[in-house]
Scaffold this motif. Structure first.
Motif, short mmCIF file in Angstrom:
data_model
loop_
_atom_site.label_atom_id
_atom_site.label_comp_id
_atom_site.label_asym_id
_atom_site.label_seq_id
_atom_site.Cartn_x
_atom_site.Cartn_y
_atom_site.Cartn_z
N GLY A 428 16.67 -60.86 -10.63
CA GLY A 428 15.54 -61.50 -11.60
C GLY A 428 14.55 -62.51 -11.21
N GLN A 429 14.44 -62.19 -9.72
CA GLN A 429 13.33 -62.62 -9.46
C GLN A 429 12.48 -61.27 -8.72
N LEU A 430 12.93 -60.24 -8.87
CA LEU A 430 12.52 -58.90 -8.23
C LEU A 430 11.81 -59.09 -9.87
N LEU A 431 12.65 -58.86 -10.47
CA LEU A 431 12.58 -58.55 -12.65
C LEU A 431 10.85 -59.65 -12.71
N ALA A 432 10.95 -60.74 -11.94
CA ALA A 432 10.15 -61.75 -12.11
C ALA A 432 8.49 -61.47 -12.18
N ASP A 433 8.65 -60.02 -10.61
CA ASP A 433 7.58 -59.96 -10.18
C ASP A 433 7.09 -60.72 -8.98
N HIS A 434 8.18 -60.97 -8.31
CA HIS A 434 8.35 -62.39 -6.87
C HIS A 434 8.40 -61.70 -5.72
N GLU A 435 6.81 -61.43 -5.64
CA GLU A 435 7.52 -60.68 -3.72
C GLU A 435 7.85 -61.31 -2.83
N PHE A 436 8.98 -60.20 -2.27
CA PHE A 436 10.01 -60.89 -0.81
C PHE A 436 9.50 -60.40 0.25
N VAL A 437 8.49 -59.68 0.73
CA VAL A 437 7.50 -59.53 2.15
C VAL A 437 6.31 -59.88 1.52
N PRO A 438 5.36 -60.65 2.13
CA PRO A 438 4.64 -61.10 1.97
C PRO A 438 3.25 -59.78 2.90
N VAL A 439 1.87 -59.78 2.40
CA VAL A 439 1.68 -58.87 3.53
C VAL A 439 0.49 -59.75 4.60
N PRO A 440 0.81 -59.31 5.59
CA PRO A 440 0.58 -59.37 6.85
C PRO A 440 -0.33 -60.82 7.34
N LEU A 665 19.12 -50.43 0.04
CA LEU A 665 18.19 -51.51 0.01
C LEU A 665 18.15 -52.56 -1.24
N HIS A 666 18.50 -53.45 -1.76
CA HIS A 666 17.85 -54.80 -2.53
C HIS A 666 16.34 -54.36 -2.14
N ALA A 667 15.66 -55.46 -3.02
CA ALA A 667 13.97 -55.87 -1.79
C ALA A 667 14.40 -56.87 -1.20
N ALA A 668 15.11 -57.89 -1.37
CA ALA A 668 15.36 -59.17 -0.69
C ALA A 668 16.32 -58.57 0.92
N ASP A 669 16.80 -57.03 1.17
CA ASP A 669 17.51 -56.96 2.00
C ASP A 669 16.76 -55.78 2.78
N VAL A 670 15.08 -56.04 1.96
CA VAL A 670 14.06 -55.12 2.43
C VAL A 670 13.60 -55.67 3.23
N ALA A 671 13.55 -57.32 2.89
CA ALA A 671 12.60 -58.47 3.27
C ALA A 671 13.53 -58.50 5.12
N LEU A 694 7.26 -49.92 -0.60
CA LEU A 694 5.35 -50.70 -0.97
C LEU A 694 6.03 -51.24 0.13
N ASP A 695 6.55 -52.18 -0.16
CA ASP A 695 6.61 -53.80 0.88
C ASP A 695 7.04 -53.42 2.74
N VAL A 696 7.26 -52.07 2.88
CA VAL A 696 7.28 -51.03 3.83
C VAL A 696 6.23 -51.07 4.42
N ILE A 697 5.88 -49.85 3.54
CA ILE A 697 4.48 -49.64 3.53
C ILE A 697 2.90 -50.41 4.37
N LYS A 698 3.07 -51.56 3.35
CA LYS A 698 2.07 -52.37 3.30
C LYS A 698 2.03 -53.42 4.48
N THR A 699 3.00 -53.18 5.31
CA THR A 699 2.66 -54.21 6.96
C THR A 699 3.10 -53.70 7.53
N ALA A 700 2.44 -51.98 7.31
CA ALA A 700 2.65 -51.16 8.37
C ALA A 700 1.40 -51.10 9.05
N ASP A 701 1.11 -50.89 10.46
CA ASP A 701 0.20 -51.43 11.33
C ASP A 701 -1.16 -49.76 11.57
N TRP A 702 -0.10 -48.99 11.22
CA TRP A 702 -0.76 -47.30 10.92
C TRP A 702 0.17 -46.42 9.94
N ILE A 703 -1.21 -45.31 8.62
CA ILE A 703 -0.40 -45.04 8.20
C ILE A 703 -0.84 -44.10 8.48
#
Length: 745
Positions: A428-440, A665-671, A694-703
């Motif tokens: 429900g949170q995912l479909l409400a566009d909740h971000e489980f992982v913040p941008v560093p 993994l669910h988005a909650a598990d990715v966190a 994208l939650d993993v990619i956005k936390t990367a230091d180098w892509i």
């Protein structure tokens, strides 16, 4: 009519009841281990298969796969079911994209009918003696010697230039080289002539007579490389040691085409069969569309149809000669999906396991369209999926949970996508566009680099790539862009790098979670200390095993044409241990009861530091819901990968390669996973992660973003840098997907 499931109890399902509307697209989601696959695959699909087998004769069922009926009280509303799962198409090295899709049969027919000079269809099969390459027997690959690993070019034979132990200075075979008299033993190998080097490495066996007293008078000499290669293909020992001096590469005789010289010279128009097999599927289709003549068109039309189906699922970058054992799980699943696109059947049940796996976010819309297409043809499409885009186009979403393992197995939500966004559940949170992982708030500093130069494996276009030590490096790009090839090049140039994948863990079917992380020895020692008995009494593989089931906890029965069954052992009631072992207790629990504790529960039971530490690592990677004695064979791919990560958490100074660790993994598990990955880095390790999430990619230091497309139009660096820098590159599809995700919290 609905598909009604009453009293499902497979794995962790808790006497679950559910009614599912037929002929709709239904997405099943929930955190890892919540029971999704247990309901969709192990219950609904298994029941449909078992019912279908019941319609066949006993004789026919003897030759069919054995299906065990699921643990469910009743299921109604079933119809024939097709499972499209993340499993390899074939483990055979002889299986290719062409053979797996049956397209190669049409190609062979085409060349046998209009090719010149004329040969039969079987002459174009690399699986027959008349068509297979004489050297590699149709495998297309051959073992070769890694000369740089075998020879230290700066040393002489007297100085130990041959690195293989069989030819070490003073050994029998080194003495044979010396006795042959063909070589200057004091000259560096780098100064050997072509002829001298060929004699040293590849000379066929030759019988020599030695006139020097005190040595064997008659002996056989064979080139070093020839002897190692011969040993690699026979039954003698030493193969594992020899592997460090061997490389597998395209067969030099057939160029990797698998076919012999006769087949390779036949042409249709100006193209040989080997030329067509190496084209990507799009260009091969274009060639077929240009053929003229009744015979050619008759063969080309069904071939073109199949090629278009593969293009529809985003696989146009593949070639027909690509071995199926090199395909990812997602690619294999999409090939299976392509087979269904031309089906005229209706009222089928299709069950799919994460069809977006291995897909770039820009390709997910394609899968969504195909799933809707299957449902539109009056089929029931049941999809286990975590992708938000797929959930939003579903007719119905079913979320299992609320947790994993013992805490899962229940329905926590069932509604349309719009209604689901109102529920206070992870989905429900995912479909409400909740971000489980913040941008560093800040990226790690990029200091020491790791440089890969002239990478050209498969479709890589001689690229130079930078990675960095001590940070999270992400390799991104569309499917087929060269990500896995780049990682292979990375591992080749950094041989100490450790791959943490989702493959099997443990070689024994009796292995359990506690054994894998090194906690079970300590647990048994605690029982021994408390009771004064030998630790072996508390091992179900040793003295403590139930004498009737030998520590399995069940008795396996082969039921021939019926599915095999496992009956709980009457002697131990499934507890695996003898009566003697079960008499002894540690803090009120016997050893069997301890094995049925969850990891979370067991951490608080044992005070022994090494046991608490090893079990605590499993808690840290989000596997606290597993039982201490859970069999490794029961774990999902994602659980196996996190188990491997847990084992590495206490190490430092290593490079770890992870291939799509968010699979399953669910988005909650990715966190939770990202917390673990960051802990690995903080311990002094370097991570290189191939990922689409994208939650993993956005936390990367180098892509490092590869593309721009797949296959022949991939293999280039489209963008590299921090997520913000990649997002600013207009031609990067990864950058375009990242932009809306980089809004600071």
């Amino acid at each position: 009519m609905n598909i009604d499931v009453i009293g499902a109890e497979e794995n962790n399902l808790k006497h679950l009841d559910i009614s599912l509307p037929r002929n709709e697209l239904i997405v099943f989601t929930g955190v890892s281990g919540s029971g999704k696959s247990s309901l969709v695959f192990d219950t609904i699909y298994a029941a449909a298969q078992a019912e279908l087998l019941e319609t066949l004769s006993t004789y026919a069922r003897q030759s069919m796969p054995r299906i065990t009926s699921p643990r469910v009280e009743r299921i109604t509303g079933l119809s024939p079911a097709v499972a499209i799962q993340q499993r390899p198409l074939s483990k055979s090295p002889r299986s290719t994209v062409g053979t797996a899709t049956d397209i190669y049969s049409f190609v062979r027919l085409l060349f046998s009918r209009i090719g010149l000079p004329i040969l039969s269809a079987s002459d174009f099969s690399f699986n027959t003696p008349s068509g297979a390459c004489e050297v590699c027997s149709g495998l297309g690959m051959a073992l070769q010697i890694n000369r740089d690993a075998l020879i230290d070019w700066n040393l002489s034979l007297n100085q130990g230039a041959i690195r293989h132990r069989t030819w070490k200075v003073g050994s029998r075979y080194w003495n044979i080289i010396k006795a042959v008299g063909l070589f200057d033993m004091d000259k560096p190998i780098s100064r050997y002539s072509v002829k001298e080097l060929a004699s040293l490495l590849t000379q066929p066996p030759y019988q020599y007579q030695n006139k020097v007293p005190g040595f064997v008078q008659s002996f056989s000499y064979e080139g070093i490389a020839s002897r190692i290669l011969k040993r690699a293909t026979d039954s003698r020992g030493g193969k594992e040691y020899d592997e460090q001096f061997l490389l597998e590469g395209p067969c030099e005789a057939c160029g990797g085409s698998r076919l012999n010289a006769r087949a390779r010279q036949v042409k249709v128009g100006e193209k040989r069969i080997v030329d067509l097999l190496s084209l990507d599927l799009v260009r091969f289709r274009v060639f077929l569309e240009q053929l003229e003549g009744e015979i050619a068109r008759t063969i080309a039309e069904p071939t073109i149809k199949r090629l278009r189906q593969l293009e529809e699922v985003g696989l146009g970058y593949l070639s027909l000669n690509r071995s199926t054992d090199t395909l990812s799980g997602g690619e294999a699943q999409r090939i299976k999906l392509a087979r269904q696109l031309g089906s005229v059947f209706t009222e089928m049940i299709y069950v799919l396991d994460e069809p977006t796996q291995g897909l770039h976010s820009s390709d997910v819309d394609m899968i969504a369209k195909l799933l809707r297409q299957l449902a539109a043809h009056e089929n029931s499409v049941l999809v286990v999926e975590h992708d938000r885009s797929i959930m939003k186009i579903a007719d119905l979403i079913v979320e299992l949970g609320p947790g994993a393992g013992k805490r899962g197995g229940e329905i926590v939500g069932i509604a349309s996508p719009s209604a689901f966004a109102q529920l206070n559940t992870p989905t429900g949170q995912l479909l409400a566009d909740h971000e489980f992982v913040p941008v560093p708030r800040r990226r790690r500093a990029l200091k020491r680099s790791i440089r890969i130069e002239n990478a050209h494996l498969h479709n890589l276009a001689d690229i130079d790539v930078l990675f960095y030590w001590g940070v999270l490096n992400c390799v991104t790009g569309v499917s087929g862009s060269g990500k896995s090839s780049l990682v292979s090049e990375f591992m080749r140039t950094n041989p100490d790098a450790v791959l943490i994948d989702q493959g099997g863990v443990g070689s024994s079917s009796r292995s359990i979670v506690a054994t894998y992380v090194g906690a079970f020895d300590g647990i048994r020692s605690e029982f021994a200390r408390e009771t004064g008995r030998d630790p072996a009494l508390f091992a179900f593989n040793s003295d403590g095993a139930c004498p009737q089931c030998q520590g399995l906890g069940f008795i396996p029965f082969e039921m021939h044409f019926l599915g095999d069954i496992r009956q709980f052992c009457d002697a131990c009631a499934g507890k695996r241990y003898s009566e003697e072992a079960l008499k002894y207790r540690y803090r009120g629990r016997n050893i069997s009861e301890v094995l049925h504790l969850t990891i979370e529960e067991a951490v608080n039971v044992f005070e022994r530091p090494d046991v608490r530490e090893r079990l605590g690592l499993l808690n840290d990677v989000g596997l606290g819901y597993l039982e201490v004695g859970q069999a490794l064979g029961e774990l999902s791919g994602g659980e196996r990968q996190r188990l491997k990560i847990a084992e590495k958490l206490s190490s430092k100074g290593h490079i770890y390669i992870l291939d799509e660790p968010t699979r399953g993994l669910h988005a909650a598990d990715v966190a939770v996973l990202l917390q673990v990955l960051n802990r690995l880095i903080e311990s002094g390790n370097t991570l290189v992660v191939v990922e689409h999430d994208l939650d993993v990619i956005k936390t990367a230091d180098w892509i490092v973003d590869l593309g721009p497309g797949g296959g022949s139009v991939g293999g280039k660096v489209v963008a590299s840098g921090t997520p913000e820098q990649v997002a600013a590159v207009s031609k990067s599809l990864t950058g375009a997907a990242l932009r809306p995700k980089l809004r600071p919290e």
